[in-house]
Design a protein around this motif. Structure first.
Motif, PDB file in Angstrom:
ATOM      1  N   GLY A   1      59.655  79.240  47.706  1.00  8.06           N
ATOM      2  CA  GLY A   1      59.603  78.118  48.640  1.00  8.06           C
ATOM      3  C   GLY A   1      59.621  78.575  50.091  1.00  8.06           C
TER       4      GLY A   1
ATOM      5  N   GLY B   1      56.381  80.286  50.892  1.00  7.64           N
ATOM      6  CA  GLY B   1      55.329  79.298  51.065  1.00  7.64           C
ATOM      7  C   GLY B   1      55.398  78.617  52.416  1.00  7.64           C
TER       8      GLY B   1
ATOM      9  N   ALA C   1      51.362  70.161  53.071  1.00  8.22           N
ATOM     10  CA  ALA C   1      51.680  71.347  52.283  1.00  8.22           C
ATOM     11  C   ALA C   1      53.166  71.682  52.382  1.00  8.22           C
ATOM     12  CB  ALA C   1      50.836  72.531  52.760  1.00  8.22           C
TER      13      ALA C   1
ATOM     14  N   VAL D   1      55.818  71.885  49.199  1.00  7.13           N
ATOM     15  CA  VAL D   1      56.551  73.118  48.903  1.00  7.13           C
ATOM     16  C   VAL D   1      58.057  72.891  48.988  1.00  7.13           C
ATOM     17  CG1 VAL D   1      57.036  75.463  49.686  1.00  7.13           C
ATOM     18  CG2 VAL D   1      54.701  74.633  49.651  1.00  7.13           C
TER      19      VAL D   1
ATOM     20  N   TRP E   1      59.448  70.734  46.093  1.00 10.23           N
ATOM     21  CA  TRP E   1      59.416  71.500  44.829  1.00 10.23           C
ATOM     22  C   TRP E   1      60.507  72.561  44.796  1.00 10.23           C
ATOM     23  CZ3 TRP E   1      58.557  76.821  44.661  1.00 10.23           C
ATOM     24  CH2 TRP E   1      58.512  77.371  43.378  1.00 10.23           C
ATOM     25  N   SER E   2      60.619  73.354  45.849  1.00 12.01           N
ATOM     26  CA  SER E   2      61.557  74.470  45.870  1.00 12.01           C
ATOM     27  C   SER E   2      63.008  74.002  45.830  1.00 12.01           C
ATOM     28  CB  SER E   2      61.323  75.330  47.120  1.00 12.01           C
ATOM     29  OG  SER E   2      62.239  76.389  47.193  1.00 12.01           O
TER      30      SER E   2
ATOM     31  N   VAL F   1      52.319  81.993  46.467  1.00 11.33           N
ATOM     32  CA  VAL F   1      52.388  81.787  47.917  1.00 11.33           C
ATOM     33  C   VAL F   1      51.008  81.898  48.543  1.00 11.33           C
ATOM     34  CG1 VAL F   1      53.238  82.785  50.089  1.00 11.33           C
ATOM     35  CG2 VAL F   1      54.802  82.474  48.154  1.00 11.33           C
TER      36      VAL F   1
ATOM     37  N   ILE G   1      49.258  78.681  48.357  1.00  6.73           N
ATOM     38  CA  ILE G   1      49.781  77.760  49.370  1.00  6.73           C
ATOM     39  C   ILE G   1      49.164  78.068  50.732  1.00  6.73           C
ATOM     40  CG2 ILE G   1      51.873  77.049  50.596  1.00  6.73           C
ATOM     41  CD1 ILE G   1      53.424  77.679  47.996  1.00  6.73           C
TER      42      ILE G   1
ATOM     43  N   TRP H   1      51.196  73.449  40.165  1.00  2.25           N
ATOM     44  CA  TRP H   1      50.404  74.515  40.778  1.00  2.25           C
ATOM     45  C   TRP H   1      48.910  74.235  40.709  1.00  2.25           C
ATOM     46  CZ3 TRP H   1      52.588  77.415  44.139  1.00  2.25           C
ATOM     47  CH2 TRP H   1      53.966  77.612  44.061  1.00  2.25           C
TER      48      TRP H   1
ATOM     49  N   TRP I   1      47.357  72.984  44.249  1.00  4.81           N
ATOM     50  CA  TRP I   1      47.055  73.848  45.393  1.00  4.81           C
ATOM     51  C   TRP I   1      45.588  74.264  45.490  1.00  4.81           C
ATOM     52  CZ3 TRP I   1      50.215  73.634  49.233  1.00  4.81           C
ATOM     53  CH2 TRP I   1      51.531  73.255  48.980  1.00  4.81           C
TER      54      TRP I   1
END
Length: 262
Positions: free
Chosen positions: A42, A45, A62, A66, A69-70, A120, A123, A193, A196
């Motif tokens: 995270g 990213g 974005a 990220v 999610w993280s 990453v 991302i 994923w 992305w």
């Protein structure tokens, strides 16, 4: 492309997994590995988004995808590790490695750092796009990403609720989303994923196709490597015929209709 900054991100992920290795060796709790990995990816990213040259709106979208999610995944795994036992997947690996467990775990986690960098990179490629935002493909990507985060959170919550029941020690979970997939949390993690490449492919960059490596890698890891295989091996040892019966009537990964047992 900011090659130097991407290299520094890769180095940071490597150092984070060295820290994860040290924590596991000290505490004996392997769940902290995935906790640290989730937060490290995270952060990596977010740094990638900050150095990308995409439009401000695209980078903001974005960033939110990220960050949510993280924080969600890392907090969930950390909470589960703090209040639970050892992760059976890592426990089996450490047992198999024997006297070489420390060295092999170190190398294994560096492979995880490399996998994290590939994610990453996807991302970064999405945030690097200079196409105006939102494109129709961007909207689809954001909807998929948010749906995936929500689906994984719901799957984790349903499993956590089941594990609090007395029968959880001997039975298998078939509640909610777990009625239609043996691993709905893994499915939604992979689906996340998939968002992305859609964000990356709206731009003119010739490198955008590299973002497809993220869902491809995640699918291979979850379905064929460190996800389903070791976990199902553990479930077969601990639940036996009950889990074999579940395998016959419920899809392993993609949610679908339940099958009738012969």
């Amino acid at each position: 492309m900011d090659v130097l900054f991407l290299f520094l991100i890769a180095l940071g992920l490597s150092l984070a997994m060295i820290a994860a290795w040290a924590v596991q060796r000290r505490t004996g709790a392997s769940g902290w590995i995935d906790t640290i990995w989730s937060f490290a990816v995270g952060i990596g990213g977010i740094v990638a988004i900050l150095i990308a040259d995409g439009t401000q709106e695209r980078r903001l979208a974005a960033f939110l995808l990220v960050a949510v999610w993280s924080i969600r995944l890392g907090s969930h795994i950390g909470s589960r590790t703090k209040g639970g036992g050892e992760d059976p997947r890592y426990a089996k690996l450490v047992e198999e490695w024997g006297d070489n467990a420390s060295k092999r775990l170190f190398l294994f986690l560096q492979i995880q750092a490399l996998a994290g960098f590939i994610l990453v990179l996807a991302i970064y490629l999405a945030a690097f796009s200079t196409a105006s935002f939102p494109h129709s493909l961007d909207l689809i990507a954001v909807v998929i990403g948010l749906l995936a985060i929500a689906g994984e959170a719901l799957s984790d919550r349903q499993l956590a609720r089941f594990r609090k029941k007395p029968e959880a020690k001997t039975e298998v979970c078939e509640e909610g989303l777990w009625r239609y997939s043996r691993h709905p949390n893994y499915f939604f993690e992979w689906l996340y994923w998939c968002s992305w490449p859609l964000l990356a492919l709206t731009g003119p960059s010739p490198f955008a196709w590299a973002a497809l490596l993220a869902p491809a890698l995640m699918y291979w890891l979850l379905v064929h490597a460190s996800g389903i295989p070791p976990l199902e091996e553990h479930m077969l040892r601990s639940r036996g015929e009950k889990f074999r019966a579940l395998q016959r009537r419920v899809n392993a990964f993609f949610p679908g209709p339940r099958k009738e047992e012969a």
